[in-house]
Scaffold this motif. Structure first.
Motif, PDB file in Angstrom:
ATOM      1  N   ALA A  12     -11.356 -69.651   8.584  1.00  0.00           N
ATOM      2  CA  ALA A  12     -11.079 -68.220   8.438  1.00  0.00           C
ATOM      3  C   ALA A  12     -10.503 -67.648   9.726  1.00  0.00           C
ATOM      4  O   ALA A  12      -9.622 -66.787   9.701  1.00  0.00           O
ATOM      5  N   VAL A  13     -11.008 -68.139  10.865  1.00  0.00           N
ATOM      6  CA  VAL A  13     -10.489 -67.645  12.141  1.00  0.00           C
ATOM      7  C   VAL A  13      -9.048 -68.120  12.342  1.00  0.00           C
ATOM      8  O   VAL A  13      -8.189 -67.375  12.824  1.00  0.00           O
ATOM      9  N   THR A  14      -8.788 -69.353  11.928  1.00  0.00           N
ATOM     10  CA  THR A  14      -7.412 -69.849  12.017  1.00  0.00           C
ATOM     11  C   THR A  14      -6.498 -69.055  11.085  1.00  0.00           C
ATOM     12  O   THR A  14      -5.353 -68.750  11.434  1.00  0.00           O
ATOM     13  N   LEU A  15      -7.030 -68.671   9.924  1.00  0.00           N
ATOM     14  CA  LEU A  15      -6.252 -67.806   9.029  1.00  0.00           C
ATOM     15  C   LEU A  15      -5.946 -66.476   9.720  1.00  0.00           C
ATOM     16  O   LEU A  15      -4.830 -65.956   9.627  1.00  0.00           O
ATOM     17  N   ALA A  16      -6.930 -65.938  10.431  1.00  0.00           N
ATOM     18  CA  ALA A  16      -6.718 -64.670  11.140  1.00  0.00           C
ATOM     19  C   ALA A  16      -5.558 -64.796  12.123  1.00  0.00           C
ATOM     20  O   ALA A  16      -4.771 -63.866  12.289  1.00  0.00           O
ATOM     21  N   GLU A  17      -5.466 -65.958  12.754  1.00  0.00           N
ATOM     22  CA  GLU A  17      -4.363 -66.158  13.710  1.00  0.00           C
ATOM     23  C   GLU A  17      -2.999 -66.114  13.006  1.00  0.00           C
ATOM     24  O   GLU A  17      -2.028 -65.605  13.555  1.00  0.00           O
ATOM     25  N   THR A  18      -2.949 -66.632  11.791  1.00  0.00           N
ATOM     26  CA  THR A  18      -1.665 -66.558  11.084  1.00  0.00           C
ATOM     27  C   THR A  18      -1.406 -65.130  10.611  1.00  0.00           C
ATOM     28  O   THR A  18      -0.262 -64.676  10.617  1.00  0.00           O
ATOM     29  N   LEU A  19      -2.466 -64.411  10.230  1.00  0.00           N
ATOM     30  CA  LEU A  19      -2.268 -63.009   9.819  1.00  0.00           C
ATOM     31  C   LEU A  19      -1.717 -62.187  10.978  1.00  0.00           C
ATOM     32  O   LEU A  19      -0.855 -61.328  10.795  1.00  0.00           O
ATOM     33  N   ALA A  20      -2.211 -62.482  12.182  1.00  0.00           N
ATOM     34  CA  ALA A  20      -1.771 -61.727  13.357  1.00  0.00           C
ATOM     35  C   ALA A  20      -0.285 -61.946  13.639  1.00  0.00           C
ATOM     36  O   ALA A  20       0.346 -61.130  14.297  1.00  0.00           O
ATOM     37  N   LEU A  21       0.247 -63.061  13.145  1.00  0.00           N
ATOM     38  CA  LEU A  21       1.662 -63.374  13.397  1.00  0.00           C
ATOM     39  C   LEU A  21       2.544 -63.082  12.195  1.00  0.00           C
ATOM     40  O   LEU A  21       3.709 -63.446  12.174  1.00  0.00           O
ATOM     41  N   SER A  22       1.965 -62.438  11.162  1.00  0.00           N
ATOM     42  CA  SER A  22       2.707 -62.322   9.906  1.00  0.00           C
ATOM     43  C   SER A  22       3.095 -60.892   9.580  1.00  0.00           C
ATOM     44  O   SER A  22       3.314 -60.564   8.421  1.00  0.00           O
ATOM     45  N   ASP A  23       3.155 -60.030  10.577  1.00  0.00           N
ATOM     46  CA  ASP A  23       3.507 -58.623  10.345  1.00  0.00           C
ATOM     47  C   ASP A  23       2.463 -57.886   9.525  1.00  0.00           C
ATOM     48  O   ASP A  23       2.726 -56.798   9.028  1.00  0.00           O
ATOM     49  N   VAL A  24       1.280 -58.472   9.332  1.00  0.00           N
ATOM     50  CA  VAL A  24       0.192 -57.712   8.717  1.00  0.00           C
ATOM     51  C   VAL A  24      -0.282 -56.726   9.791  1.00  0.00           C
ATOM     52  O   VAL A  24      -0.688 -57.151  10.874  1.00  0.00           O
ATOM     53  N   PRO A  25      -0.199 -55.417   9.520  1.00  0.00           N
ATOM     54  CA  PRO A  25      -0.540 -54.459  10.588  1.00  0.00           C
ATOM     55  C   PRO A  25      -1.998 -54.603  11.055  1.00  0.00           C
ATOM     56  O   PRO A  25      -2.865 -55.003  10.277  1.00  0.00           O
ATOM     57  N   SER A  26      -2.226 -54.262  12.290  1.00  0.00           N
ATOM     58  CA  SER A  26      -3.578 -54.328  12.859  1.00  0.00           C
ATOM     59  C   SER A  26      -4.560 -53.543  12.008  1.00  0.00           C
ATOM     60  O   SER A  26      -4.275 -52.425  11.598  1.00  0.00           O
ATOM     61  N   GLY A  27      -5.713 -54.139  11.740  1.00  0.00           N
ATOM     62  CA  GLY A  27      -6.761 -53.433  11.025  1.00  0.00           C
ATOM     63  C   GLY A  27      -6.717 -53.620   9.517  1.00  0.00           C
ATOM     64  O   GLY A  27      -7.673 -53.296   8.833  1.00  0.00           O
ATOM     65  N   VAL A  28      -5.595 -54.135   8.983  1.00  0.00           N
ATOM     66  CA  VAL A  28      -5.510 -54.303   7.523  1.00  0.00           C
ATOM     67  C   VAL A  28      -6.477 -55.397   7.059  1.00  0.00           C
ATOM     68  O   VAL A  28      -7.146 -55.273   6.048  1.00  0.00           O
ATOM     69  N   VAL A  29      -6.541 -56.489   7.837  1.00  0.00           N
ATOM     70  CA  VAL A  29      -7.544 -57.510   7.561  1.00  0.00           C
ATOM     71  C   VAL A  29      -8.387 -57.689   8.831  1.00  0.00           C
ATOM     72  O   VAL A  29      -7.839 -57.867   9.922  1.00  0.00           O
ATOM     73  N   ASN A  30      -9.697 -57.599   8.668  1.00  0.00           N
ATOM     74  CA  ASN A  30     -10.613 -57.829   9.786  1.00  0.00           C
ATOM     75  C   ASN A  30     -11.561 -58.929   9.353  1.00  0.00           C
ATOM     76  O   ASN A  30     -12.106 -58.868   8.247  1.00  0.00           O
ATOM     77  N   ILE A  31     -11.738 -59.946  10.191  1.00  0.00           N
ATOM     78  CA  ILE A  31     -12.555 -61.087   9.785  1.00  0.00           C
ATOM     79  C   ILE A  31     -13.726 -61.240  10.747  1.00  0.00           C
ATOM     80  O   ILE A  31     -13.536 -61.392  11.954  1.00  0.00           O
TER      81      ILE A  31
END
Lengths: 312, 291
Positions: free
Chosen positions: B191-210
């Motif tokens: 899940a943390v590795t997924l978060a790293e991809t979310l951070a690089l995918s133009d998902v705005p800050s705060g949209v997904v919090n893990i």
């Protein structure tokens, strides 16, 4: 006031205002101590007491071009009873508005313990003609202001014309009459802690009842280190002259946590004698809602939602 | 070069677009196949829940305000970025579970990536399918539109580590909700590795919090938080789910849990536009009809 001229010596030397020593500030030590005081954990009943105190020392502020009489009236209603559902929540210390709206606030707050504060004296730059600034101060007081927040003439202060800056505060104090005078130093524009300390001393000697950090109109506002620096200046003043001057922190104070950090800084530096509305104020517009949110969390154990609290 | 020191990743929580340790400073050991220590994950606290919900709340308006087409693009981008780090995800899944083969890990990773693509496609279509013009007895246009419910708390199941999380997260955010996810307690690293991809995918800050940590500790403050509008309790056992639902009821928070069919993570039943609907509110508008 001959001693004031002694201030006009090169920066860095120990100098004096009217017999009050201005000692250099250890910037690293100051920031370290301020940071250490901000790590203190405040829980349960202490937290409840801190939240209560934060409300009692608050200057509920609205200083926008879009302020209407209705908006100020609504603010005054909140000032008397911050939580409409629970009247055991204390009133704030004062409502702070522009001079034109002082009559509105004075009427709305008549027969309440909440004071009316007005900014005046060419707020926020303080560079209107001196006569106009003094007339504005007198007008605000005549209109019903109990407290007047003026700005230090930074143009004079930063160019070393301390006597001019000093004389203007003395004149404002006279124009103020019975009202309390708060002098805004706008610390974000002063450049160094030494300058903040010097400006604090200058304003206190000139007769300020309160010294205040910021207008809230520039990017840099109150910080813990600035608050500590000014609190230490007030402490030195009290020790050397016996004169107790108040401290008002304003600008960028939005969360209850910030508020109780400042309470800790003031309590540790000046003692609990300063933790009263007579000697300490927090100027803020959005802080009140956060404090009410934290109170609600303490009461029912749930984290709250900002949307459930008022818009203004 | 054989005596080079190992450079191990610190698995941190993802809150408001930043990777952070817990406010509490705690961590807990995560063991993988054969009880081998994999890493220490952050053991989040209720303060972290509070911060994550605040971040989700403040991100929600602007995320919902984006065009559906743009949200679809961003979900597809998540798939693209995951694809480029596919080997890393495979390795993460493989070492997390007992009895997981390389083929299983590869299959799960591929299915997770495909699930993002599937929901990305729905971004600008679900409103048409789930909403529409209603026939009414009067001279009115009557339109129903699904709107995002707000902040959604998602409790991910323990295993498998990746696919269930993606299967529950993608339908929540595609409609404009923001999410606070409690990752698998036993295998939180993917899940943390997924978060790293979310951070690089133009998902705005705060949209997904893990968040990572103990469910027993994190679910109650999440469920009772007034600013959480909907809860997915798929990862809770019956007792915890009942307690969470009770707390959620006090602030009228909708509670959802995956059905048995939806828990067949690898098959198509686990993905459905009705899962998007589960985290939407239907707004119906009456408009006078001209002649």
């Amino acid at each position: 006031m001959t001693d004031l001229l002694a201030v006009e010596t090169p920066a860095g030397s120990a100098d004096a205002v009217a017999g009050v020593r201005i000692t250099p500030v250890d910037a690293v030590g100051l920031e370290q101590r301020a940071a250490a005081l901000c790590t203190r954990s405040i829980k349960t009943s202490s937290k409840a007491a801190a939240l209560d105190l934060a409300i009692r020392v608050m200057d509920l502020t609205t200083l926008e071009g879009a302020d209407t009489p209705e908006r100020v009236e609504a603010l005054c209603t909140r000032a008397r009873h911050p939580d409409a559902a629970d009247w055991s929540v204390p009133s704030v210390a004062a409502v702070c508005v522009y001079p034109e709206l002082v009559p509105v606030a004075a009427e709305a707050l008549a027969s309440s313990p909440v004071a009316v504060a007005s900014v005046a004296g060419g707020f926020p730059a303080g560079l209107a003609p001196l006569e106009a600034r003094l007339a504005e101060v007198a007008w605000a007081v005549a209109a019903g202001a109990d407290e007047v927040d003026i700005v230090l003439n930074r143009s004079a202060f930063l160019s070393g014309r301390y006597q001019k800056a000093y004389d203007e505060i003395v004149a404002a104090k006279q124009a103020c009459g019975p009202a309390h005078l708060k002098v805004i130093l706008e610390t974000g524009e002063l450049g160094s802690y030494d300058q903040i300390r010097r400006a604090s001393m200058l304003a206190m000697v000139a007769g300020a009842d309160f010294i205040k950090t910021s207008t809230g109109k520039i990017g840099t506002s109150a910080t813990p280190a600035v608050a500590l620096c000014m609190a230490e200046a007030i402490r030195d003043m009290a020790q050397q002259t016996g004169q107790a001057v108040g401290l008002k922190l304003a600008g960028g104070i939005r969360t209850a946590k910030q508020a109780w950090h400042y309470l800790v800084i003031v309590g540790e530096t000046l003692g609990s004698g300063w933790l009263t509305p007579e000697r300490f104020r927090l100027g803020a517009s959005s802080l009140l809602n956060d404090v009410l949110m934290q109170q609600a969390k303490l009461l029912d154990g749930r984290y709250q939602r900002r949307e459930d609290f008022s818009v203004d | 070069m054989s005596d080079r020191l190992a450079v191990n990743k610190t698995y941190k929580q993802f809150i408001g677009g930043a990777f952070e340790r817990s406010e509490s400073g705690r961590s807990y050991p995560v063991v993988g196949a054969g009880d081998q220590l994999l890493a220490h994950a952050v053991q989040g606290s209720r303060k972290d829940v509070r911060d994550a919900v605040a971040a989700a709340r403040s991100a929600q308006d602007s995320w919902a305000g984006r065009t559906a087409y743009n949200r679809g693009q961003i979900l597809y981008r998540v798939a693209e970025v995951m694809e480029s780090r596919r080997d890393e995800f495979c390795a993460e899944v493989l070492r997390a579970g007992d009895g997981c083969t390389e083929a299983d890990a590869s299959e799960e990773t591929a299915a997770a990536i495909d699930r993002w693509v599937w929901y990305a496609g729905w971004a600008d279509k679900f409103a048409t399918v789930l909403g529409g013009a209603n026939p009414v007895a009067g001279p009115y246009f009557n339109l129903s539109v699904p709107e995002p419910t707000g902040v959604v708390g998602i409790v991910a199941p323990d295993e498998p580590p990746l696919l269930p999380l993606v299967s529950r997260l993608a339908p929540v955010i595609v409609s404009g909700n923001t999410a606070v996810v409690l990752a698998s307690e036993r295998c939180p690293l993917a899940a943390v590795t997924l978060a790293e991809t979310l951070a690089l995918s133009d998902v705005p800050s705060g949209v997904v919090n893990i968040l990572t940590g103990r469910r027993d500790e994190l679910v109650p403050p999440l469920a009772s938080h007034v600013a959480v509008d909907s809860l997915d309790l798929t990862g809770c056992d019956a007792e915890l789910a009942a307690e969470a639902a009770r707390q959620a009821a006090a602030t009228i928070t909708r509670v959802v849990s995956a059905s048995a069919a939806e828990r067949q993570w690898a098959v198509e039943a686990a993905q459905s536009p009705y899962l998007i609907d589960a985290f939407c509110e239907t707004k119906t508008v009456w408009h006078p009809k001209g002649r």
